[in-house]
Design an enzyme around this catalytic site. Structure first.
Site, PDB file in Angstrom:
ATOM      1  N   THR A  14       0.311  15.081   3.127  1.00  0.00           N
ATOM      2  CA  THR A  14       0.042  14.224   4.284  1.00  0.00           C
ATOM      3  C   THR A  14      -1.141  13.300   4.031  1.00  0.00           C
ATOM      4  OG1 THR A  14       0.901  15.927   5.766  1.00  0.00           O
ATOM      5  CG2 THR A  14      -0.521  14.244   6.731  1.00  0.00           C
ATOM      6  N   ALA A  17      -0.490  10.793   0.829  1.00  0.00           N
ATOM      7  CA  ALA A  17       0.388   9.678   1.191  1.00  0.00           C
ATOM      8  C   ALA A  17      -0.320   8.737   2.162  1.00  0.00           C
ATOM      9  CB  ALA A  17       1.680  10.211   1.813  1.00  0.00           C
ATOM     10  N   ARG A  48       8.481  15.267  -7.945  1.00  0.00           N
ATOM     11  CA  ARG A  48       8.694  13.826  -8.112  1.00  0.00           C
ATOM     12  C   ARG A  48       9.761  13.284  -7.171  1.00  0.00           C
ATOM     13  NH1 ARG A  48       8.012  11.371 -14.036  1.00  0.00           N
ATOM     14  NH2 ARG A  48       6.594  12.879 -14.979  1.00  0.00           N
ATOM     15  N   VAL A 134     -15.241  17.366   5.651  1.00  0.00           N
ATOM     16  CA  VAL A 134     -15.847  17.916   6.859  1.00  0.00           C
ATOM     17  C   VAL A 134     -15.587  16.981   8.037  1.00  0.00           C
ATOM     18  CG1 VAL A 134     -17.972  18.718   7.950  1.00  0.00           C
ATOM     19  CG2 VAL A 134     -17.677  18.994   5.487  1.00  0.00           C
ATOM     20  N   ASP A 212     -11.970  28.268   7.883  1.00  0.00           N
ATOM     21  CA  ASP A 212     -12.038  26.815   7.703  1.00  0.00           C
ATOM     22  C   ASP A 212     -13.362  26.273   8.238  1.00  0.00           C
ATOM     23  OD1 ASP A 212     -10.542  24.101   7.287  1.00  0.00           O
ATOM     24  OD2 ASP A 212     -11.304  24.010   9.341  1.00  0.00           O
ATOM     25  N   LYS A 216     -16.692  24.432   6.063  1.00  0.00           N
ATOM     26  CA  LYS A 216     -17.344  23.169   6.427  1.00  0.00           C
ATOM     27  C   LYS A 216     -18.824  23.394   6.748  1.00  0.00           C
ATOM     28  CE  LYS A 216     -12.927  21.547   8.211  1.00  0.00           C
ATOM     29  NZ  LYS A 216     -12.097  21.347   9.429  1.00  0.00           N
TER      30      LYS A 216
END
Length: 441
Positions: A14, A17, A48, A134, A212, A216
């Protein structure tokens, strides 16, 4: 015409891209701000054949990101693979060894290996950009490293995980103001809805268990205090045990519940902690809802500053990645954690048991004579002063369960944990007590 900054991108999920799309769609504005074009020359990903909605035909393709980091025709490698070990770490190390700077969104990598990577980058004459690691689109790394560079930072804290903030917001809003706890959505129901909407992963453990946020926070701590990154020193507690009942009582008492990461210096030691907090309504961070993040920094000359915005997603994270690329393109690079890596200090850690605050405590006990006296005796023996106690209604029959809510005056974590152990041993206690720390910023 200036030579373009050539970049190789590892990881085309995500964020990868989104980064390629941003570089393409805003190429003219980016070149103007960078002083030269920023040009993708190579990419690497596992598949690919996957349709990512972007044209990859003009880029050299590498199946192995480590090989790309070492051999690609590029000045900078953008690492968007993720993970603290394996290909992500190896690719970053290979890029630095080849004299290439790195831009990454990988908070786990920096939380576990940030000090060593900063030293490697410094030795190679390179830099590591990590604005995207962060708080997504919030420019908190630039804010601390540049905007507040003249200040001594005493504390940095915030809402650093949008998934948890969304869940806690929905649990609070689900029944409307003053709703009965039964009308509110409990944790499991809101988590399922967050997964359906794409705000939570299929395996949400890193988010809801606080890991998570801890990644950070460890990075912000190093940047704020000029110390080595020390993820192992972070106390971590997630939101799995927060119930609709806790949310309802918090509202009644004038608070909301937020998962916060807090780092502060106390008498030369560093305290790093992640846990649910009771935040009094009216404080700025209490109004940060949904998937938004917020970071607050206290400096000696600037006083208190707060940064709020979207903490995740393709657009905000790609925006942060490209901001780092623009800095590198124009030569505006700084030490990774604000000071020379060789000067990063190893500061002593303040153990969690020495933390001091007021506490919210929820007990589920049998409704029978003498129980409240037993509860009060536990607090008395632990030398914990009680500010207030709430018990709404009575059980339908003697010996059935009722919740008892206690707000304490300031005390130590060690005293509270001792009291919790004694509460669990009471015959009248029907489930493990729930504790939430009250913050007063």
């Amino acid at each position: 015409m200036s030579t373009p900054l050539r970049i190789a991108v590892a990881g085309l999920g995500t964020v990868g891209a989104g980064t390629l799309r941003l570089l393409s769609e805003n190429a003219e504005a980016i070149a103007a701000r960078a002083g030269r074009a920023v040009q993708v020359t190579a990419v690497s990903a596992r598949d690919r054949t996957r349709d990512r909605g972007i044209d990859l035909s003009g880029y050299q393709w590498f199946d192995d990101p480590v090989e790309m980091a070492a051999r690609a025709d590029a000045d900078v490698m953008v690492e968007l693979i993720g993970g603290s070990e394996g290909p992500a770490k190896e690719a970053v190390e290979a890029a630095l060894s080849a004299g290439r700077s790195v831009v990454t969104a990988n908070k786990a990598l920096l939380a576990h290996h940030g000090t060593a990577l900063a030293r490697q980058a410094e030795g190679a004459g390179c830099t590591i950009g990590y604005e995207a690691a962060v708080a997504g689109g919030i420019p908190i790394i630039k804010g601390l490293r540049e905007g507040l560079a003249g200040n001594r930072i005493s504390r940095v804290y915030g809402i650093l995980n949008g998934t948890c903030n969304y869940i806690l917001t929905q649990m609070s809003d689900g029944g409307g103001p003053g709703a009965n706890p039964i009308e509110r959505q409990d944790f499991d129901a809101v988590l399922a809805e967050a997964q359906r909407l794409g705000y939570a992963e299929a395996d949400p453990g890193f988010d809801i268990d606080g890991v998570d946020t801890a990644h950070k926070l460890a990075i912000l701590t190093a940047l704020a205090f000029g110390c080595e990154v020390d993820f192992d020193a972070v106390y971590v507690e997630g939101i799995r045990n927060v119930s609709a009942l806790d949310v309802a009582y918090a509202e009644e008492l004038g608070y909301c519940i937020k998962l916060l990461g807090v780092a502060q210096q106390v008498n030369g030691a560093v305290e790093q902690r992640v846990h649910p907090c009771m935040v009094r309504k009216g404080q700025p961070i209490a109004s940060v809802d949904g998937v938004f993040n917020a970071v607050v920094a206290d400096g000696d000359f600037v006083d208190t500053t707060m940064y709020e915005g979207r903490g995740a997603g393709a657009g905000p994270t790609a925006s942060a990645v490209v901001a780092d690329l623009i800095d590198i393109a124009r030569g505006a690079t700084l030490p990774v954690f604000g000071i020379a890596a060789s000067g990063l200090r190893r500061l002593p850690t303040l153990p969690m048991e020495r933390h001091s605050c007021a506490y919210y405590l929820r007990l589920l006990v049998l409704d029978k004579p003498g129980v409240i006296a037993d509860v009060s005796a536990v607090l008395r023996d632990a030398e914990i002063s009680m500010e207030s106690m709430l018990q709404r209604g009575r059980a339908q029959g003697e010996g059935e369960a009722v919740p008892v809510i206690i707000m304490t005056h300031e005390t130590t974590e060690a005293a509270m944990q001792g009291a919790l152990a004694r509460f669990a041993d009471l015959e009248a206690t029907l489930e493990p007590p729930q504790l939430i720390r009250i913050v007063d910023f």
